[in-house]
Design an enzyme around this catalytic site. Structure first.
Site, PDB file in Angstrom:
ATOM      1  N   SER A  56      45.853  33.364  37.307  1.00 40.27           N
ATOM      2  CA  SER A  56      45.555  32.239  36.418  1.00 40.27           C
ATOM      3  C   SER A  56      44.125  31.720  36.496  1.00 40.27           C
ATOM      4  O   SER A  56      43.694  30.998  35.604  1.00 40.27           O
ATOM      5  CB  SER A  56      46.518  31.085  36.695  1.00 40.27           C
ATOM      6  N   LYS A  61      43.364  24.802  40.134  1.00 40.63           N
ATOM      7  CA  LYS A  61      42.947  24.797  38.736  1.00 40.63           C
ATOM      8  C   LYS A  61      41.553  24.176  38.635  1.00 40.63           C
ATOM      9  O   LYS A  61      41.020  23.638  39.595  1.00 40.63           O
ATOM     10  CB  LYS A  61      43.911  23.981  37.864  1.00 40.63           C
TER      11      LYS A  61
END
Length: 230
Positions: free
Chosen positions: A54, A125
């Protein structure tokens, strides 16, 4: 008989005891080093094993990033563009999974040393919006923050800012976070309709992923390398 007596006399009765003491010292030293590393990891710098795609190309599967736990300890707050590790309980994960306390403790120790994948509640993230920001993805897949088009050189080649248009205002004390590999990342966008609306409370941030420590071929600054859990 005399030769046997001489041989017996040459044997050091304290040799076995010395060997046992040496092993004991080595064991105590190993234990002390492990405790020191766990304390250092818990309060200063923690290795974090990247388990998914990701955050590519910034962070690759198998990378060990070094999470700076002092980055926000003395009044500084996460900024747009920071790559952060956070506890997603209550935002990305609504409930902590039940497990064996001993198993959880052992896994926690291993992940704290970068030897095992992180907990299912820990994520990495990139911060796209901070408290008060108006974050928009328009019909062309471009991200704008407070009306300004966001320059995102770290995106995975071929990815747009987002395939799903959205518009949100980040509450004060919260963050809007997204993966660099947008088409492979489950991030704030995927939790818009859930409690918390995909926002990550600042107090849930564990630290800033500043460096890639392993493998050696990828040594460097994590944020500027172009990069989690998806």
């Amino acid at each position: 008989m005399a030769a046997d007596a001489d041989t017996a006399a040459d044997v050091d009765p304290g040799a076995g005891k010395d060997d046992r003491l040496s092993w004991r010292r080595a064991g105590l030293l190993g234990l002390a080093c492990t405790v020191f590393l766990l304390l250092f990891s818990n309060f200063v710098l923690q290795p974090f094993l990247i388990p998914s795609h990701s955050m590519e190309p910034t962070l690759a599967v198998g990378d060990r990033v070094l999470v700076n736990k002092l980055a926000y300890r003395f009044g500084d707050r996460p900024e747009r563009g920071d790559v952060v590790v956070f506890d997603g309980t209550g935002s990305f994960v609504q409930e902590h999974s039940d497990g064996s306390p001993i198993g959880d403790a052992l896994h926690g120790a291993a992940s704290a040393l970068g030897l095992a994948e992180p907990s299912d509640t820990d994520f990495v993230k990139r911060v796209v919006g901070v408290g008060g920001d108006d974050v928009v993805c328009d019909e062309h897949g471009r991200i704008k923050v407070n009306g300004v088009l966001l320059d995102e050189p770290y995106l995975f080649p071929g990815d747009s800012g987002s395939k799903v248009p959205f518009r949100i205002v980040v509450p004060l004390g919260s963050l809007w976070v997204m993966g660099d590999h947008r088409s492979q990342s489950r991030d704030s966008r995927d939790h818009l309709g859930e409690p918390g609306g995909g926002m990550v409370p600042v107090e849930k941030v564990i630290g800033r992923a500043d460096w890639i420590g392993w493998p050696v071929s990828r040594w460097g600054a994590a944020g500027s390398a172009g990069g989690g859990r998806g």
